[in-house]
Design an enzyme around this catalytic site. Sequence first.
Site, mmCIF file in Angstrom:
data_model
loop_
_atom_site.group_PDB
_atom_site.id
_atom_site.type_symbol
_atom_site.label_atom_id
_atom_site.label_comp_id
_atom_site.label_asym_id
_atom_site.label_seq_id
_atom_site.Cartn_x
_atom_site.Cartn_y
_atom_site.Cartn_z
ATOM 1 N N ASN A 91 34.688 -12.620 -2.381
ATOM 2 C CA ASN A 91 36.027 -12.189 -2.777
ATOM 3 C C ASN A 91 36.846 -13.228 -3.492
ATOM 4 O O ASN A 91 37.891 -12.913 -4.047
ATOM 5 C CB ASN A 91 36.782 -11.659 -1.565
ATOM 6 C CG ASN A 91 36.357 -10.241 -1.287
ATOM 7 O OD1 ASN A 91 36.590 -9.369 -2.111
ATOM 8 N ND2 ASN A 91 35.693 -10.034 -0.163
ATOM 9 N N THR A 145 36.200 -13.201 -11.872
ATOM 10 C CA THR A 145 35.917 -14.284 -12.824
ATOM 11 C C THR A 145 34.426 -14.596 -12.919
ATOM 12 O O THR A 145 33.649 -14.133 -12.108
ATOM 13 C CB THR A 145 36.672 -15.566 -12.418
ATOM 14 O OG1 THR A 145 36.488 -15.767 -11.028
ATOM 15 C CG2 THR A 145 38.118 -15.405 -12.721
ATOM 16 N N GLU A 155 31.198 -6.419 2.930
ATOM 17 C CA GLU A 155 31.053 -7.668 2.186
ATOM 18 C C GLU A 155 30.782 -8.846 3.116
ATOM 19 O O GLU A 155 31.608 -9.177 3.961
ATOM 20 C CB GLU A 155 32.304 -7.915 1.337
ATOM 21 C CG GLU A 155 32.370 -6.934 0.179
ATOM 22 C CD GLU A 155 33.662 -7.020 -0.615
ATOM 23 O OE1 GLU A 155 33.674 -6.530 -1.740
ATOM 24 O OE2 GLU A 155 34.645 -7.566 -0.097
ATOM 25 N N THR A 177 38.069 1.023 -0.635
ATOM 26 C CA THR A 177 37.381 1.218 -1.893
ATOM 27 C C THR A 177 36.046 1.770 -1.531
ATOM 28 O O THR A 177 35.023 1.118 -1.556
ATOM 29 C CB THR A 177 37.157 -0.044 -2.703
ATOM 30 O OG1 THR A 177 38.422 -0.449 -3.179
ATOM 31 C CG2 THR A 177 36.334 0.225 -3.949
#
Lengths: 390, 390
Positions: A385, A390, A264, A179
């Site tokens: 992750n 949410t 990340e 990504t």
Amino acid sequence: MKKVKGFLFSGVHAGLKRKRKDVGLIYSLSEASSFAVFTKNKFKGAHIPVSKEHLKSGTSRAIIVNSANANTLNGEKGIKDAMRMTEITAKLLKLNKEDVLVASTGVIGVPLPMKKIEKGIKLAVSSLTKNGTSDFEEAIMTTDKVKKEASTYFRYKGNEIRILGMAKGSGMIEPNMATMLAFIVTDARIELDVLRRMLKFCVNRTFNRISVDGCMSTNDSVFIMANGRSGSPRIDRGKSFYMFRDALLEICKDLSFQIVKDGEGATKVIRIIVKNAESESFGKDVARRVANSNLVKTAIYGEDPNFGRIIAAIGTLSDKVREDIDVSVGEVIIIKNGRVVEFDRKRAKEKLKKDTVEIIIDLKDGNKEVEFLTSDLTEEYVVINSRYTT
Amino acid sequence: MKKVKGFLFSGVHAGLKRKRKDVGLIYSLSEASSFAVFTKNKFKGAHIPVSKEHLKSGTSRAIIVNSANANTLNGEKGIKDAMRMTEITAKLLKLNKEDVLVASTGVIGVPLPMKKIEKGIKLAVSSLTKNGTSDFEEAIMTTDKVKKEASTYFRYKGNEIRILGMAKGSGMIEPNMATMLAFIVTDARIELDVLRRMLKFCVNRTFNRISVDGCMSTNDSVFIMANGRSGSPRIDRGKSFYMFRDALLEICKDLSFQIVKDGEGATKVIRIIVKNAESESFGKDVARRVANSNLVKTAIYGEDPNFGRIIAAIGTLSDKVREDIDVSVGEVIIIKNGRVVEFDRKRAKEKLKKDTVEIIIDLKDGNKEVEFLTSDLTEEYVVINSRYTT
């Protein structure tokens, strides 16, 4: 550095993200030779078939991008929405929709909020400016912590040719691709087939040799636009070819490093160098196994000299690896002839404390060398992750 | 349940670990048909060549095991030490060294502390008892939190045949195999070639279909010993073959589940069921991609219905997957014909809250079904693995 001639940029907040900019636009003042490479994932973001279609002519004028929503797995509606993004942009810029490319990144499987997108595109068009690069870079971010930009130039027959690259990417980073989105613009004058060859060459050696989490994305794309406004002669297959390719390679390398560094949760970049491989492709396989080993990545995060994990990862390619390989961390030899040797643990620890940790693997089986970048695996990766949608 | 006849066990503290037991021993009162399957990693623990050599006769009497040190990448010394472990054990038990098998698990690349090991073996031999299974199970643990045991029996021509399995494994869990060790003992009377076929069959469907971290270990081994002391007739290729195989499969399945459940840092077991695959091997490939996706594993840990990640993982096998696949979580259909559908998020969330989360993937391309187990990826995994040797 000076601006790449004839390109305008913008980045605006359209409400897809809570606060940060989420729609970006690149606009070339004249027709640009354009090409892109896309992910090999079977399930592709809807922007990919649409951009591919619009790239058939070999030229384009603009790229419209949104973050926060990948527009992937949305079926026919996804394709329609991606197409609509190019139509809205084209109309406002007085172009044909085929002149506009499109890219999306973010959550998979949620329809695009087209009202917000439409509002965003209008705002983006009215905000275009030479200095909009930083806004654009913000607009394409997802879990990225920092903006990513690289630029360079070279002189060719009295003119300066400039190249600017902007990228996003932080997770789902893995060759072919991740990504990640990258946008490269240049004012060089250059034929499509030359541009295509160069981009493929550079991507294969840079963006296709990085990994954050071993997860191949559905949306990765690297776009390049060359509008010829530098005023210099056309880049051809002679010396200028290599001058441009070197410059492009530098940009792609720089952006790749930035993507991994901002991986990340990453605290370190791990540079894996595989030496004396029998082929580049096998060297890359070895590097990838090490790069995607959670055990290697956590050990390096913990600055833990548990180097057996490196060789355990290599050993999974059992048929094709010699037993007597060497592995070192920085210049500290850890494994000699396939066996852990007594090494200076203090010096090894020091190497592990650096921001970039180098693992050198000597396969003793040929003369190819491959470099591959990955990040370490941290608690923060898990936190990011496990709470993304949410 | 009642004991497997004719086997004694022990587990003792030899000082390889700080406090817990670290040397274990299994001893059969009579000759046992014996077989084992080992990791396919190129860099194998030194116990593997030694055990393989000693298995050539097809029978054995004892297995000596240590934890805390894998005795891997130790070169010639590693092999000598593994051999020495069998010699010490054989001498004390008045056997030939070829009657003794050996296994090690723990840190890679550190020589075995042979003095401690020798002391441990002596203690282990003198502690052998019918009831030593729990001690043995403790002695083979590394990062395991719980002991792992499974047992069953069946009646064959008036006699009870019993099977007991004991295992360790928590990280470096991945098919072919993982840092897992499993020891299965039975009082069945059974020929070596039958035993071999059955173990391979069962391991392929159980231990080779689990993953914790996608990292293939250097030491994995599954041993089986059948000493024939149940008194029942020989297991042959008729009905008794299937009776025994079913019982063995049950043991292997049970231990596999326990290993994944106790996966490093795991809070959930993820059961991936791939339906309608064109072949078992491709179904397994698909399941493994999903099982080893850090993005899927973190999403499920976070009970986050970010299901696009499942299909992104499957899509990496781009050439061979149909576009119109279905994915459901429990009975909640999430992806229908390759497209995310409106689903009841509350019900999906409930499914994610369970200890075992079921992902069902319908490839619509054949009639094979494959089940694969993995664990979620948590901050604790990172903590455990960033501080393992230091």
